[in-house]
Each structure stands twice: as structure tokens, then as C-alpha cells.
Write a protein that holds these residues in place. Structure first.
Motif, short mmCIF file in Angstrom:
data_model
loop_
_atom_site.label_atom_id
_atom_site.label_comp_id
_atom_site.label_asym_id
_atom_site.label_seq_id
_atom_site.Cartn_x
_atom_site.Cartn_y
_atom_site.Cartn_z
N UNK A 1 0.93 -1.10 0.00
CA UNK A 1 0.09 0.00 0.02
C UNK A 1 0.78 1.38 -0.11
N UNK A 2 0.87 2.11 -0.93
CA UNK A 2 1.49 3.25 -1.18
C UNK A 2 1.51 4.25 0.37
N UNK A 3 0.28 4.34 0.62
CA UNK A 3 0.19 5.11 1.76
C UNK A 3 1.03 4.83 3.05
N UNK A 4 1.44 3.55 3.37
CA UNK A 4 1.98 3.15 4.37
C UNK A 4 3.60 3.19 4.10
N UNK A 5 3.93 3.22 2.91
CA UNK A 5 5.20 3.43 2.53
C UNK A 5 5.77 5.07 2.75
N UNK A 6 4.64 5.97 2.20
CA UNK A 6 4.80 7.03 2.57
C UNK A 6 4.41 7.93 4.05
N UNK B 1 1.98 7.93 16.07
CA UNK B 1 0.81 8.58 16.54
C UNK B 1 -0.17 7.07 16.64
N UNK B 2 -1.41 7.53 17.13
CA UNK B 2 -2.43 6.21 17.38
C UNK B 2 -2.80 5.41 15.92
N UNK B 3 -2.83 4.27 15.87
CA UNK B 3 -3.17 3.41 14.75
C UNK B 3 -4.25 4.27 13.86
N UNK B 4 -5.28 4.79 14.47
CA UNK B 4 -6.53 5.30 13.73
C UNK B 4 -5.89 6.52 12.93
N UNK C 1 -4.63 8.85 7.52
CA UNK C 1 -3.84 9.41 6.70
C UNK C 1 -3.47 8.36 5.57
N UNK C 2 -3.35 6.90 5.77
CA UNK C 2 -3.06 6.11 4.64
C UNK C 2 -4.18 6.04 3.62
N UNK C 3 -5.74 5.79 4.13
CA UNK C 3 -6.66 5.70 3.23
C UNK C 3 -6.93 7.13 2.29
N UNK C 4 -6.77 8.02 3.28
CA UNK C 4 -6.97 9.34 2.34
C UNK C 4 -5.94 9.76 1.49
N UNK D 1 -0.49 14.49 -0.43
CA UNK D 1 0.00 14.52 1.16
C UNK D 1 -0.81 15.56 1.83
N UNK D 2 -1.09 16.64 1.22
CA UNK D 2 -1.90 17.80 1.88
C UNK D 2 -3.29 17.46 2.13
N UNK D 3 -3.83 16.83 1.20
CA UNK D 3 -4.96 16.21 1.26
C UNK D 3 -5.09 14.94 2.57
N UNK D 4 -4.38 14.23 2.68
CA UNK D 4 -4.02 13.33 3.57
C UNK D 4 -3.83 14.04 4.88
#
Length: 133
Positions: free
Chosen positions: A1-6, A14-17, A22-25, A40-43
Motif C-alpha cells: 500500500x503506497x500510503x504505508x510507505x509514505x 501516533x495512534x493507529x487510527x 492518513x493512509x486511506x486518504x 500529502x496535503x489532502x491526507x
């Protein structure tokens, strides 16, 4: 998943939530806008609606919603200064408690805007220290 890498280092602490938000967005924004600053700004905008930056990590806010003037009005055409993750719309009492947690000197005599600025600076210092900068 790209979000996890970035995932930024402040969110790794921070908390998992907050990480999932951040990852999903981010992943959705990459599909819409492509990889880069806008994704990144959107997330971060999504994270800031539920979390606030305290030191070198993000903590849940007491309420959901925009954290500063930019987040309230938003949009790529309108650029207002952001509070860098500080919940500038919070009460002065809340900001005072965050400043106390971060051991901001002189906090008792500060106005609400001064507290926001001082917390931003304390957060930046804590993040640099955590990263080893």
C-alpha cells in the motif's frame, strides 16, 4: 500500500487510527491527483479534522472539525496560513493544557494566538529531536 510507505514519521508515532486515516486518504488522493504534494496535503487535512499535533506525534482532538482558518475554508485557490497541526480553533484552556504538556515557557501570560504559535514551535522542536535532526 503506497500510503504505508509514505507515512510521515510523526504519524508513525501516533495512534493507529491516525495512521489509517492518513493512509486511506492518501491512497484515494493518489488515485485522484497522482502522487505528490497535493495527495500529502489532502491526507494531512483529513488527519487534522480528528487529531492535533502534540510534540512529535498526533493525538485525538476532543471534537471533530477544522483545526484552523485554512481548514475551515480550504480549497486549492484559497491559501491561508495553517497552524501546522495545532488545533487553533480549540479553547484557550485546551491550548494552555497542550502548552503545559510541552513545557512552553511563559505560557501563562500568552494570548490564544501566541499559544498557537508557541505550540507550533514546540512541536517543530520535538519532531526535529525525534527525527535526530
Amino acid at each position: 500500500m503506497p500510503g504505508r510507505e509514505d507515512l510521515p514519521s510523526t504519524l508513525r508515532r501516533s495512534p493507529e487510527k491516525a495512521q489509517r486515516t492518513w493512509e486511506k486518504t492518501h491512497d484515494s488522493a493518489v488515485e485522484t491527483y497522482g502522487e505528490g504534494e497535493r495527495s500529502h496535503r489532502t491526507a494531512f487535512a483529513a488527519v487534522k479534522h480528528q487529531f492535533e499535533k502534540v510534540g512529535d506525534h498526533w493525538e485525538p482532538k476532543g471534537r471533530k472539525g477544522p483545526s484552523d482558518q485554512q481548514a475551515a475554508g480550504g480549497g486549492p485557490e484559497r491559501r491561508a496560513p495553517t497552524a501546522s497541526g495545532v488545533d487553533a480553533n480549540a479553547t484557550k484552556d485546551h491550548l494552555m493544557s497542550v502548552a503545559r504538556k510541552l513545557d512552553v515557557p511563559g505560557r501563562s501570560g500568552m494570548t490564544k494566538p501566541e499559544l498557537v504559535t508557541a505550540i507550533e514551535k514546540a512541536n517543530d522542536r520535538a519532531t526535529r529531536k525525534a527525527r535526530g535532526d
